[in-house]
Design a protein around this motif. Structure first.
Motif, PDB file in Angstrom:
ATOM      1  N   UNK A   1       0.878  -1.368  -0.032  1.00 37.41           N
ATOM      2  CA  UNK A   1      -0.076   0.048  -0.008  1.00 37.41           C
ATOM      3  C   UNK A   1       0.973   1.295   0.070  1.00 37.41           C
ATOM      4  N   UNK A   2       1.898   1.291   0.977  1.00 36.54           N
ATOM      5  CA  UNK A   2       2.889   2.510   0.630  1.00 36.54           C
ATOM      6  C   UNK A   2       3.714   2.570  -0.405  1.00 36.54           C
ATOM      7  N   UNK A   3       3.870   1.563  -1.251  1.00 36.33           N
ATOM      8  CA  UNK A   3       4.359   1.474  -2.400  1.00 36.33           C
ATOM      9  C   UNK A   3       3.500   2.097  -3.542  1.00 36.33           C
ATOM     10  N   UNK A   4       2.398   1.883  -3.353  1.00 42.62           N
ATOM     11  CA  UNK A   4       1.117   2.334  -4.403  1.00 42.62           C
ATOM     12  C   UNK A   4       1.031   3.748  -4.174  1.00 42.62           C
ATOM     13  N   UNK A   5       0.956   4.193  -2.727  1.00 44.71           N
ATOM     14  CA  UNK A   5       0.824   5.677  -2.582  1.00 44.71           C
ATOM     15  C   UNK A   5       1.948   6.560  -2.879  1.00 44.71           C
ATOM     16  N   UNK A   6       3.109   5.620  -3.057  1.00 38.62           N
ATOM     17  CA  UNK A   6       4.231   6.532  -3.348  1.00 38.62           C
ATOM     18  C   UNK A   6       4.174   6.745  -4.775  1.00 38.62           C
ATOM     19  N   UNK A   7       3.846   5.696  -5.569  1.00 36.93           N
ATOM     20  CA  UNK A   7       3.855   5.658  -7.187  1.00 36.93           C
ATOM     21  C   UNK A   7       2.812   6.830  -7.322  1.00 36.93           C
ATOM     22  N   UNK A   8       1.509   6.828  -6.793  1.00 42.43           N
ATOM     23  CA  UNK A   8       0.528   7.702  -7.173  1.00 42.43           C
ATOM     24  C   UNK A   8       0.938   9.232  -6.835  1.00 42.43           C
ATOM     25  N   UNK A   9       1.481   9.509  -5.744  1.00 45.10           N
ATOM     26  CA  UNK A   9       2.146  10.785  -5.316  1.00 45.10           C
ATOM     27  C   UNK A   9       3.152  11.031  -6.077  1.00 45.10           C
ATOM     28  N   UNK A  10       4.308  10.308  -6.927  1.00 45.33           N
ATOM     29  CA  UNK A  10       5.053  10.743  -7.810  1.00 45.33           C
ATOM     30  C   UNK A  10       4.345  10.980  -9.080  1.00 45.33           C
ATOM     31  N   UNK A  11       3.354  10.528  -9.322  1.00 42.66           N
ATOM     32  CA  UNK A  11       2.433  10.829 -10.475  1.00 42.66           C
ATOM     33  C   UNK A  11       1.340  12.081 -10.724  1.00 42.66           C
ATOM     34  N   UNK A  12       1.485  12.772  -9.409  1.00 44.89           N
ATOM     35  CA  UNK A  12       0.766  14.039  -9.214  1.00 44.89           C
ATOM     36  C   UNK A  12      -0.586  13.725  -8.741  1.00 44.89           C
ATOM     37  N   UNK A  14      -3.865  13.740  -6.405  1.00 45.76           N
ATOM     38  CA  UNK A  14      -3.991  14.541  -4.909  1.00 45.76           C
ATOM     39  C   UNK A  14      -4.398  13.432  -4.063  1.00 45.76           C
ATOM     40  N   UNK A  15      -4.477  13.936  -2.750  1.00 45.58           N
ATOM     41  CA  UNK A  15      -4.502  12.894  -1.687  1.00 45.58           C
ATOM     42  C   UNK A  15      -5.933  12.581  -1.767  1.00 45.58           C
ATOM     43  N   UNK A  16      -6.803  12.846  -2.254  1.00 46.13           N
ATOM     44  CA  UNK A  16      -8.148  12.563  -2.433  1.00 46.13           C
ATOM     45  C   UNK A  16      -8.203  11.390  -3.494  1.00 46.13           C
ATOM     46  N   UNK A  17      -7.470  11.607  -4.639  1.00 45.90           N
ATOM     47  CA  UNK A  17      -7.392  10.648  -5.732  1.00 45.90           C
ATOM     48  C   UNK A  17      -6.650   9.496  -5.254  1.00 45.90           C
ATOM     49  N   UNK A  18      -5.658   9.593  -4.304  1.00 41.44           N
ATOM     50  CA  UNK A  18      -4.960   8.285  -4.038  1.00 41.44           C
ATOM     51  C   UNK A  18      -5.695   7.467  -3.028  1.00 41.44           C
ATOM     52  N   UNK A  19      -6.508   8.266  -2.049  1.00 42.99           N
ATOM     53  CA  UNK A  19      -7.309   7.558  -0.932  1.00 42.99           C
ATOM     54  C   UNK A  19      -8.433   6.853  -1.805  1.00 42.99           C
TER      55      UNK A  19
END
Length: 199
Positions: A1-12, A14-19
């Motif tokens: 999950x942390x890895x997925x959040x990291x990839x999502x964050x690096x792709x720009x 938003x926090x809402x989009x990641x959650x």
């Protein structure tokens, strides 16, 4: 999950989009299903299993176990005893160097590789009991980080023509000592012990 959040964050994202990303919930569902398949009666017999699990977790956090009476910090014990004996200094030194280099370089791949061992080490280090087997899940990540720093070092300081020879030599040297220790240990297990000699 942390890895997925990291990839999502690096792709720009938003926090809402990641959650709200369905991949997170698919991962959580897969994890829950795997846990249920591996330990079904923790759910089917929850009236007995959960009180025992709570008691066991309390014991790990605040209790003592034979052999760990003088362990003041599980963080230090895991590092200086369990990881040292499990990997050996020849592998532990490049692995820890790789961890430091990953923190320094701070690329996406480094954050992904560090996400599990960092969180996992923080958890097992907070417990009073420090079994050696608990560090085993960290080995693949530490070895990957160690291999990464070895490859980076040879690429930076050696000519292209010499890199393959250097990597081969370093790899053989790093594996030789642990392999020797394992061979000696396995051989000692084949020898007659004191019980057999007594008869």
């Amino acid at each position: 999950i942390l890895a997925h959040l990291q990839v999502s964050w690096s792709r720009g994202k938003s926090a809402k989009g990641m959650l709200l990303d369905e991949k997170i919930y698919l991962g959580l569902a897969s994890m829950a299903m795997g846990f249920f398949l591996g330990s079904p009666y923790t759910i089917l017999d929850w009236r007995h299993s959960w009180p025992q699990l709570t008691e066991f977790l309390h014991y790990l956090r605040y209790g003592t176990h034979l052999g760990f009476e003088n362990v003041n910090s599980s963080y230090i014990y895991h590092l200086t005893v369990n990881l040292r004996d499990g990997l050996g200094l020849y592998l532990l030194i490049p692995a820890l160097t790789g961890v430091g280099y990953a923190f320094y370089r701070h690329k996406d791949v480094d954050r992904v590789l560090l996400s599990f061992p960092a969180v996992y080490y923080a958890i097992i280090g907070s417990l009073r009991v420090a079994f050696a087997r608990w560090v085993l899940p960290m080995f693949p990540f530490l070895l990957l980080l160690g291999a990464e720093v070895v490859v980076e070092g040879t690429s930076r300081f050696l000519r292209r023509s010499a890199r393959s020879y250097a990597l081969t030599g370093i790899s053989l040297a790093l594996v030789a000592m642990p392999a020797f220790r394992v061979t000696i240990e396995d051989y000692s297990l084949t020898l007659p012990d004191t019980r057999t000699t007594a008869y």
